[in-house]
Design a protein around this motif. Structure first.
Motif, short mmCIF file in Angstrom:
data_model
loop_
_atom_site.label_atom_id
_atom_site.label_comp_id
_atom_site.label_asym_id
_atom_site.label_seq_id
_atom_site.Cartn_x
_atom_site.Cartn_y
_atom_site.Cartn_z
N ALA A 198 0.83 -1.21 0.00
CA ALA A 198 0.00 0.00 0.00
C ALA A 198 0.86 1.25 0.00
CB ALA A 198 -0.93 -0.01 1.21
N LEU A 199 1.95 1.22 0.78
CA LEU A 199 2.82 2.39 0.85
C LEU A 199 3.52 2.64 -0.47
CD1 LEU A 199 4.01 4.58 2.67
CD2 LEU A 199 5.85 2.99 3.27
N LYS A 200 4.00 1.56 -1.11
CA LYS A 200 4.65 1.73 -2.41
C LYS A 200 3.69 2.27 -3.45
CE LYS A 200 8.16 -1.86 -1.75
NZ LYS A 200 8.63 -3.19 -2.18
N LYS A 201 2.45 1.76 -3.40
CA LYS A 201 1.44 2.24 -4.35
C LYS A 201 1.14 3.71 -4.13
CE LYS A 201 -3.23 1.30 -6.03
NZ LYS A 201 -4.44 0.47 -5.87
N LYS A 202 1.07 4.10 -2.86
CA LYS A 202 0.77 5.50 -2.54
C LYS A 202 1.89 6.42 -2.97
CE LYS A 202 -0.46 8.53 1.30
NZ LYS A 202 -0.69 8.64 2.75
N SER A 207 0.92 6.73 -9.12
CA SER A 207 -0.18 7.21 -8.28
C SER A 207 -0.26 8.72 -8.31
CB SER A 207 0.03 6.72 -6.84
OG SER A 207 -0.97 7.23 -6.00
N LYS A 208 0.88 9.39 -8.23
CA LYS A 208 0.89 10.86 -8.28
C LYS A 208 0.38 11.36 -9.62
CE LYS A 208 3.97 14.82 -7.73
NZ LYS A 208 5.37 15.25 -7.50
N GLU A 209 0.79 10.69 -10.70
CA GLU A 209 0.34 11.09 -12.04
C GLU A 209 -1.17 10.90 -12.17
OE1 GLU A 209 1.22 9.97 -16.73
OE2 GLU A 209 2.48 9.18 -15.12
N SER A 210 -1.70 9.80 -11.58
CA SER A 210 -3.13 9.54 -11.65
C SER A 210 -3.92 10.61 -10.90
CB SER A 210 -3.43 8.16 -11.04
OG SER A 210 -2.81 7.14 -11.79
N GLN A 211 -3.40 11.05 -9.75
CA GLN A 211 -4.07 12.09 -8.99
C GLN A 211 -4.13 13.40 -9.77
OE1 GLN A 211 -5.71 11.97 -6.06
NE2 GLN A 211 -5.41 9.76 -6.08
N GLU A 212 -3.03 13.74 -10.44
CA GLU A 212 -3.01 14.97 -11.24
C GLU A 212 -3.96 14.86 -12.42
OE1 GLU A 212 1.04 15.68 -12.26
OE2 GLU A 212 1.59 16.42 -10.26
N LYS A 213 -4.03 13.68 -13.04
CA LYS A 213 -4.95 13.48 -14.17
C LYS A 213 -6.40 13.57 -13.69
CE LYS A 213 -5.99 10.36 -18.01
NZ LYS A 213 -5.64 9.09 -18.68
N LEU A 214 -6.67 12.99 -12.51
CA LEU A 214 -8.03 13.06 -11.94
C LEU A 214 -8.42 14.50 -11.68
CD1 LEU A 214 -10.54 11.74 -10.65
CD2 LEU A 214 -9.23 11.59 -8.51
N LEU A 215 -7.51 15.29 -11.12
CA LEU A 215 -7.79 16.69 -10.83
C LEU A 215 -8.09 17.46 -12.11
CD1 LEU A 215 -7.83 18.96 -8.69
CD2 LEU A 215 -5.41 19.31 -9.15
N MET A 216 -7.34 17.19 -13.17
CA MET A 216 -7.54 17.87 -14.44
C MET A 216 -8.90 17.51 -15.05
SD MET A 216 -5.08 17.88 -17.80
CE MET A 216 -5.29 16.11 -18.05
N PHE A 237 -17.09 13.66 -15.65
CA PHE A 237 -17.23 13.13 -14.29
C PHE A 237 -17.29 11.61 -14.30
CE2 PHE A 237 -19.41 17.40 -13.46
CZ PHE A 237 -18.23 17.98 -13.05
N GLU A 238 -17.86 11.01 -15.36
CA GLU A 238 -17.85 9.55 -15.48
C GLU A 238 -16.42 9.04 -15.70
OE1 GLU A 238 -20.64 8.83 -18.59
OE2 GLU A 238 -22.36 8.69 -17.22
N LEU A 239 -15.63 9.80 -16.46
CA LEU A 239 -14.22 9.44 -16.64
C LEU A 239 -13.47 9.52 -15.32
CD1 LEU A 239 -11.73 8.79 -18.35
CD2 LEU A 239 -11.56 11.23 -18.92
N ALA A 240 -13.79 10.55 -14.52
CA ALA A 240 -13.15 10.68 -13.21
C ALA A 240 -13.46 9.48 -12.32
CB ALA A 240 -13.62 11.97 -12.53
N LEU A 241 -14.70 8.97 -12.40
CA LEU A 241 -15.07 7.80 -11.60
C LEU A 241 -14.41 6.53 -12.13
CD1 LEU A 241 -18.85 8.52 -10.93
CD2 LEU A 241 -17.00 8.45 -9.26
N MET A 242 -14.07 6.52 -13.41
CA MET A 242 -13.30 5.38 -13.93
C MET A 242 -11.88 5.40 -13.37
SD MET A 242 -14.58 5.31 -17.91
CE MET A 242 -13.38 4.06 -18.37
#
Length: 328
Positions: A198-202, A207-216, A237-242
């Motif tokens: 879990a720590l490695k994934k976080k 993971s960081k790139e996914s968070q930035e993509k989700l924010l965008m 918003f449906e893409l964000a939930l994916m």
């Protein structure tokens, strides 16, 4: 510009000791650039003379400024034409805090503050017997000797404690606790492995790139929502939930968008019906066309079909040929 900020294309956090105020560009032509604020006043805008040039058609020449007040930057809108948004809210002035997002047109920048402290670490000798401490040569000979002596004593102390613990385990333990200890050790190992994964994934770059993509994606959806492009907002918003299936923010925005779209369509149907009954046919056409435009690209939606049928009916009442009135 040089004295007010430093630009970098690296996304890595600073390691050199000091205080850092950073703006990371998440969207637009300057996506991926990091702006480290160093001056007392930094101007943002479309002008080539701006400290941070915002390459966006909705940006004014001098759109906003960042002023250092004590140890924090304060964002102020310079009476721009389209305004400035921070965290989805339109502001005139705002004191920036870590994770704040600044939105100018379609350009999104994320602010962060970090304070890197200087830490002195003394390391053991490497496998080749060479000391990695870059300050070693500056020490007097007697200091070098003492330092190595202390390291040797520390190693011997650790070894002595390990041996004593092993002897105590052998002579004091019995057969029954061994079975319990084995089971407990296995359980702890499983928990430790799960925690490590879990720590490695976080902490992974993915993971960081996914968070930035989700924010965008969320910002794109909110922009479409504000412009009343409801179906486009729903897709975002449906893409964000994916990307993040249990994201509460994306679920809330999705439900809110669907509700707003349904309310606006219902309101237009009611207005068109009243105008038709009052023989205000042109007003009815405007309301029905508003529904058709909202549902553009979704001709199978029953509300789209009803609006088109009503347009044909009102067109006939006006004495015009079918298809003579177009909503586009």
């Amino acid at each position: 510009m040089a004295k007010n900020l430093r630009t970098s294309s690296s996304l890595k956090a600073p390691t050199k000791p000091g205080e850092y105020h950073r703006l990371l560009c998440l969207t637009g032509k300057n996506k991926g650039l990091s702006y480290y604020l160093t001056g007392k006043r930094v101007v943002m805008g479309r002008s080539v003379n701006a400290d941070i040039q915002i390459l966006d058609s909705k940006s004014s020449r001098e759109h906003a400024e960042l002023v250092l007040v004590e140890k924090q930057y304060v964002l102020t809108d310079l009476k721009s034409q389209n305004g400035v948004m921070v965290n989805d809210l339109k502001v005139r002035q705002h004191e920036l805090k870590t994770s704040d997002t600044i939105i100018i047109g379609k350009t999104v920048l994320k602010y962060s503050y970090s304070n890197v402290l200087e830490v002195v670490v003394y390391e053991d000798e490497d496998e080749d017997g060479e000391d990695d401490d870059e300050y070693e040569d500056d020490l007097p000979d007697i200091d070098k000797k003492d330092k190595k002596g202390k390291k040797g004593n520390s190693k011997r102390a650790v070894l002595y404690i390990a041996v004593m613990a092993l002897l105590a385990f052998i002579f004091l333990g019995d057969s029954k606790p061994k079975k319990i200890a084995k089971k407990t050790r296995s359980d702890l190992s499983d928990v430790s492995d799960e925690f490590s994964r879990a720590l490695k994934k976080k902490m992974s770059p993915e993971s960081k790139e996914s968070q930035e993509k989700l924010l965008m994606v969320l910002h794109n959806g909110l922009r479409e929502y504000r412009e009343r492009n409801y179906f486009r907002a729903i897709r975002e918003f449906e893409l964000a939930l994916m990307l993040s299936p249990h994201n509460a923010r994306a679920s809330f925005y999705l439900n809110k968008t669907k509700q707003s779209m349904d309310e606006e369509i219902e309101k237009n149907f009611m207005k068109a019906k009243r105008d038709t009954g009052s023989l205000k046919y042109r007003g009815a056409i405007v309301s029905y066309c508003a529904i058709v435009k909202l549902l553009e690209g979704y001709p199978n939606d029953q509300r789209y079909k009803d609006a088109q049928e009503n347009i044909d009916y009102v067109t006939e009442k006006m004495g015009l040929e079918k298809g003579e009135i177009s909503c586009f």
